[in-house]
Scaffold this active site. Structure first.
Site, short mmCIF file in Angstrom:
data_model
loop_
_atom_site.label_atom_id
_atom_site.label_comp_id
_atom_site.label_asym_id
_atom_site.label_seq_id
_atom_site.Cartn_x
_atom_site.Cartn_y
_atom_site.Cartn_z
N ASN A 35 17.15 -29.86 -6.20
CA ASN A 35 16.41 -29.42 -5.00
C ASN A 35 15.61 -30.57 -4.40
OD1 ASN A 35 16.69 -26.44 -4.28
ND2 ASN A 35 16.56 -26.41 -6.53
N GLY A 75 16.37 -31.93 -10.74
CA GLY A 75 15.92 -32.39 -9.43
C GLY A 75 16.96 -32.29 -8.33
N GLU A 105 19.85 -22.39 -2.27
CA GLU A 105 18.65 -23.21 -2.50
C GLU A 105 18.62 -24.51 -1.71
OE1 GLU A 105 17.20 -23.54 -6.56
OE2 GLU A 105 18.67 -22.07 -7.20
N ASP A 108 5.39 -15.56 -8.68
CA ASP A 108 6.43 -15.21 -7.69
C ASP A 108 6.02 -14.05 -6.79
OD1 ASP A 108 8.08 -17.16 -8.90
OD2 ASP A 108 8.91 -15.71 -10.30
N HIS A 146 12.72 -20.00 -5.72
CA HIS A 146 13.06 -19.17 -6.88
C HIS A 146 14.52 -18.72 -6.74
CE1 HIS A 146 12.39 -16.63 -10.33
NE2 HIS A 146 13.08 -15.69 -9.69
N ARG A 185 -5.62 -27.07 -22.30
CA ARG A 185 -4.95 -26.77 -21.02
C ARG A 185 -5.86 -27.09 -19.83
NH1 ARG A 185 0.50 -25.97 -20.20
NH2 ARG A 185 0.68 -25.33 -18.03
N ASN A 188 7.33 -22.46 -3.23
CA ASN A 188 8.15 -22.48 -4.45
C ASN A 188 9.55 -21.98 -4.10
OD1 ASN A 188 8.74 -22.49 -7.34
ND2 ASN A 188 8.61 -20.25 -7.24
#
Ligand code: GAR
Length: 209
Positions: free
Chosen positions: A14, A12, A181, A151, A110, A66, A108
């Site tokens: 970020n 965590g 980041e 991505d 990456h 799922r 997101n």
């Protein structure tokens, strides 16, 4: 005020960068309303609690199928009515129903310069191992909108980082976090909260004024 939901799986850092940026005003007009983790022992959950942010765990292991997990995840997300969902090291495939429910509202981070070292199997330390194995001299990080691929969504921000000759995957991961980041992700949220980002013809456009 933009309601931001953050999804996490691990340490965590970020998430912490976002929390710090809201506190010190680098992110304006946004608040982090909740943190969802798929991993009960994620330190990110502690970071959320320490900052009075709702922290919940939803693990696929607790569901037989799922599809049941996917439904529960979407219900949980919907319950917070987020304006923006940030995947900050969330190592779960986002169900297509969720992507359709939040078009251009999921981002997101990456840890590479997409389209290098991304897609299925490239996450966390593996990305940096692959960059070192290929011998690249420059890597970096990317913030992108999430679409139904892995991505592949519109790129919002990128920042390059030098690779050093004596780097290990761990040292490179740390430098990419520190130099890219933790800077890019708060910046992306601030730009979106300011209404400066739109997606046009599959590309993210930042309005400068
Ligand atoms: C970060 O390096 C993030 O870019 C990466 O996981 C790490 C999470 O660290 N995400 C991916 O690899 C997604 N494909 P954190 O939990 O300390 O923020």
């Amino acid at each position: 005020m933009l309601n931001v939901l953050v999804c996490v799986s691990g340490g965590g850092t970020n998430l912490q960068a976002l929390i710090d940026a809201v506190k010190d005003g680098r992110i304006r007009n946004a608040r982090i309303t909740a943190v969802i983790s798929n991993n009960r022992s994620a330190h990110a959950l502690e970071r959320a609690k320490q900052n009075d942010i709702d922290a919940v765990c939803l693990s696929p292991k607790d569901f037989g199928e799922r599809a049941a997990f996917n439904r529960a995840l979407l219900e949980m997300v919907d319950s917070y009515a987020p304006d923006l969902i940030v995947l900050a090291g969330f190592l779960v495939n986002i169900p297509p129903e969720m992507i359709r429910a939040y078009p251009n509202r999921i981002i997101n981070i990456h840890p590479s310069l997409i389209p290098s070292f991304c897609g299925t199997g490239y996450y966390g330390l593996k990305v940096h191992e692959a960059a070192l194995a290929r011998g690249v001299k420059v890597t970096g990080a990317t913030v992108h909108f999430v679409d139904e691929g892995t991505d592949t969504g519109p790129i919002l921000l990128q920042k390059s980082v030098e690779v050093h000759a004596d780097d290990t995957p761990e040292s490179l991961q740390r430098r990419v976090m520190e130099e890219a980041e933790w800077i890019l992700l708060p910046k992306a949220v601030d730009l979106i909260a300011a209404g400066k980002v739109e997606v046009v013809d599959g590309k993210a456009v930042i309005r400068q004024e």
